[in-house]
Design an enzyme around this catalytic site. Sequence first.
Site, PDB file in Angstrom:
ATOM      1  N   ASP B 158       4.417  13.372   3.698  1.00  0.00           N
ATOM      2  CA  ASP B 158       4.253  13.264   2.250  1.00  0.00           C
ATOM      3  C   ASP B 158       5.641  13.272   1.628  1.00  0.00           C
ATOM      4  O   ASP B 158       6.292  14.321   1.540  1.00  0.00           O
ATOM      5  CB  ASP B 158       3.419  14.428   1.712  1.00  0.00           C
ATOM      6  N   LYS B 221       0.147   9.278  -3.783  1.00  0.00           N
ATOM      7  CA  LYS B 221      -0.247  10.657  -4.061  1.00  0.00           C
ATOM      8  C   LYS B 221       0.297  11.067  -5.422  1.00  0.00           C
ATOM      9  O   LYS B 221       1.424  10.713  -5.776  1.00  0.00           O
ATOM     10  CB  LYS B 221       0.297  11.546  -2.936  1.00  0.00           C
ATOM     11  N   LYS B 257      -4.318  10.062  -2.919  1.00  0.00           N
ATOM     12  CA  LYS B 257      -4.426  11.513  -2.773  1.00  0.00           C
ATOM     13  C   LYS B 257      -4.022  12.213  -4.067  1.00  0.00           C
ATOM     14  O   LYS B 257      -2.842  12.291  -4.382  1.00  0.00           O
ATOM     15  CB  LYS B 257      -3.527  11.993  -1.621  1.00  0.00           C
TER      16      LYS B 257
END
Lengths: 488, 321, 287
Positions: B158, B221, B257
């Site tokens: 991430d 995300k 996400k």
Amino acid sequence: MVKVPDTATPFFEYAPAPESRSIVDIKPSYGLFVDGEFVDGHGRSFKTISPSTEEVLAEVAEADEADVDLAVKAARRAYTRVWSRMPGSERAKYLFRIARIIQERGRELAVLESIDNGKPIKESRDVDVPTVAAHFFYYAGWADKLDHAGLGADPRPHGVAGQVIPWNFPLLMLAWKVAPALAAGNTVVLKPAETTPLTALLFAEICQQADLPPGVVNIVTGAGATGQAIVAHPDVDKVAFTGSTEVGKAIARTVAGTRKKVTLELGGKAANIVFDDAPVDQAVEGIVNGIFFNQGHVCCAGSRLLVQENVADEVLERLKRRMSTLRMGDPLDKNTDIGAINSGEQLKRIRELSEVGDAEGAERWEVACDLPTKGFWFPPTIFTGVSQAHRIAREEIFGPVLSVLTFRTPHEAVEKANNTPYGLSAGVWSDKGSRILWMANHLRAGVVWANTFNKFDPTSPFGGYKESGYGREGGLPGLAAYLKGADA
Amino acid sequence: MTTTSASTASAGVFDDITSSESSLRRFLHGLPGVDQVGADARAAALGTRSIKTTAKAFAIDLAIRMVDLTTLEGQDTPGKVRALASKAMRPDPADPTCPAAAAVCVYPDMVATAKQTLGDSGVNVAAVATAFPSGRAALDIKLADTRDAVEAGADEIDMVIDRGAFLAGRYQQVYDEIVAVREACGSAHLKVIFETGELQTYDNVRRASWLAMMAGGHFIKTSTGKVQPAATLPVTMIMLEAVRDFREMTGQMVGVKPAGGIRASKDAIKYLVMVNEVAGADWLDPDWFRFGASTLLNDLLMQRTKMQTGRYSGPDYFTLD
Amino acid sequence: MARIDVKKTYKLYIGGQFPRSESGRSYVVNDAKGALQANASQASRKDARDAVVAARKAFGGWSGRTAYNRGQVVYRIAEVLEGRRDQFVAELRASEGVAGAKANAAVDAAIDRLVWYAGWADKITQVVGTANPVAGPYFNISSPEPTGVVAVVAPRSPLLGLVSVVAPVITTGNTCVVIASEPHPLTAITLGEVMATSDLPGGVVNVLTGSVAEIAPWLASHMDVNGLDLTGVEDADLATSLEVAAADNLKRVRRAPAAEPDWLAVPGTDRMTDWLETKTVWHPIGI
């Protein structure tokens, strides 16, 4: 990054989520609400049915001329003896009280509205009923401030207001009519539409709960003849009507040569104009909301999509994809987006005009879905390849049917948008501020929604140009329509 | 996450766009605008869907499977991470039918610990790399951070974008960084964090989404969880629209996400409704949608138990890790 | 030998021009003593039709002007009228048979009325427009706009009455077709001359003279007319039938008063608001 999976993903099937019907108590039969009491009518009665199931809900009295006369007399008595003499601050408190009871009984009103009208519970719950309460709150506050209404000191009410409302927003249209009338000091005789009388009758009960003096609000149920009797009654001082342009014209003829004041909210064929620089996802929502909100039973519906030719294909593709997520069915299911068509008669008209669209060569596209076997249903539908000359581009269908036309330049968009005898509303979608304001200036319509559509608020005046009627409801103009200057 | 990874998505399709700062800017600023009020209203309307009975049971299990169970604290210890990993594998020890979470999400130095506990359970290890959460470090440090995490066994990285560069309009720099990190990921999947609370406008979120997708991110995300507001329904909706439109254009799917601030089952279900109706049912899969969360999992478990037993549960009946 | 004076031919005023009636008809207008004052054009339905076309054509430009500019033009009419006051005093004395003082007072009041309305041009929006505090993130504003082409049956009062009904119509951006007072039509045409030389675009005001009973029904039923002012209709049955005809396209109708109003009284805003539509514009407020 991977390719789109071939295997079917498990389907997120929303289970039924019905709102409970048990909150409403529909009586087998209803009389008229005159002088604070429910009374039997002199005439016949008619049945009101649930458009989603065709189940008979109740027998309702059909008021004849004698009934209307009694109601007008009651309204006159209440006007002369009570309501016009009462300080505005006291009238205000009655209206605030009504607003509060509407909130308290909001769920009941919403369920009853959805049962009788066929509209989705999420709309009656989230739009109709809250807006009804808001209207009473808004106009309640005006009742003791009439000196500030722009008509000089001490403006006067007209007297008895005769009000005839349609079936598309039964309770909301009642609120639009009753709240400003009462705030200004008028008393009313109101006729709900024959297919949707139940919430008006429940409103009568709310007036009783609020201890509203008898005769201030009278509800007479019936069809066209009852409405005509109200409009023509010599002791009615003010007529307010929402409905078809055809009936609006008949009313204008009926009151010719009298001193009656009139406001008319009639039909529309609004253009919803999408430019190539529009915020496209919101525009698609606006198109959907514009024509499929309330099954398209909306006088200000954006029934003509005018989309700039260079983005027409993309917008239509997105629109179709979005339409395929609309959920049609049981109006009481909280996930229903599209409910039932209000009546068999209206369904027939929608079908007929759609067939005209086919015959005139427009291309029909509709959402694939199973229609319930009982009740009145019409799937969300769009016609492409429509030109100004087509009847489906000119006549109000009053159903979930969108006619799609294209344009090339702002001037052409305005010209096409204004090329109609109606002038109720219009929509404009663009990210360019100066163009939006230019469009808003040039559109001949009483309400212009820019980058939004079908928004309503008690403070915001609503009403049309040209054959969409005259007068405004909502806001200060909506109050002024029920007042006259002290010197008048 | 499926592992049929291809070369960067932009291969071919976006060469013209990504070849220069000016063409990149033209493309990103040529994307349709987002009207905030309309987007908020649409997201709120989706939030009114009523998900009951069988649909709710389906949604809760799906949501559990989508959780990236996260701990990103200065006070994280191996003990804490091991406990979290155990929880991810068996969220409800009392109920073997309860599915596992998708991944645990930790700082790079905790990857090895997490991996040790998780083994081949199928629960992935995700690591926040690239000078998380601010992203303020030189590129080579970010790349080293990424490689460390991958070498320690991270399945997913991430990363955070350089919001300073993005807001200053240096899109090429942001793009190049994502491409470089993606390369450093090797076979690990890359999630690109925008920190939407700092980008502020939905127009920016849409541009960042396209930038990250063109650069080859597997997931986009919302947030680090360190900035408020973190994930919101409308921001997630803008991103879901972006992945939907990206698939229309390229045929390739990118995951989404939302992370931070999603604590209640009710909220998680709203997100799933949104996934279903905005991006489409294809995204209703842990490969394509994740929740970055910690406390959410226990609330999902409580709701799950309520659905099974018919009575409301309490926090004492679920593990605190 | 006394000089033979040059008499004026009174024609119609349509689209900025002074044409004769296409019908070729005229009618005798007598002065207050019953002597011939002049022959006035007797307009036909086709003249009415042409006047509506002219008014519609002028509407876009006139309504699109700034309110400030419209105010200046209306003020200019007052200026030019002031310059020709003697002519109007003479006409009023002849046609109404009133004393000089009364005729002077009427001309004064007519000029002052134009000045009064000129000042309204850029204020009426502020007085009747509203900013609406809707319960949501929307900018929402209502402003008045002209309704379009208004047909006006002018009252008996040849100048002050005429100015009092026409000025509010045009100040607010509408255009109009006026049927002059049947017994006192000449002043209306002379006023047309004033307007024609006052920067008022052709077609904004169109003046017909002739029979109200003949012409008015064509205007009342005309589908391209948006408003109907019945102020000068003295026959109640005719007024009712005109109102009925007006319903065909839902014209905004101002009914005839019970008796001729006191034109010297200060007006309210109602003669402006009768010909105004409220337009409400919504726009989201967001970042």
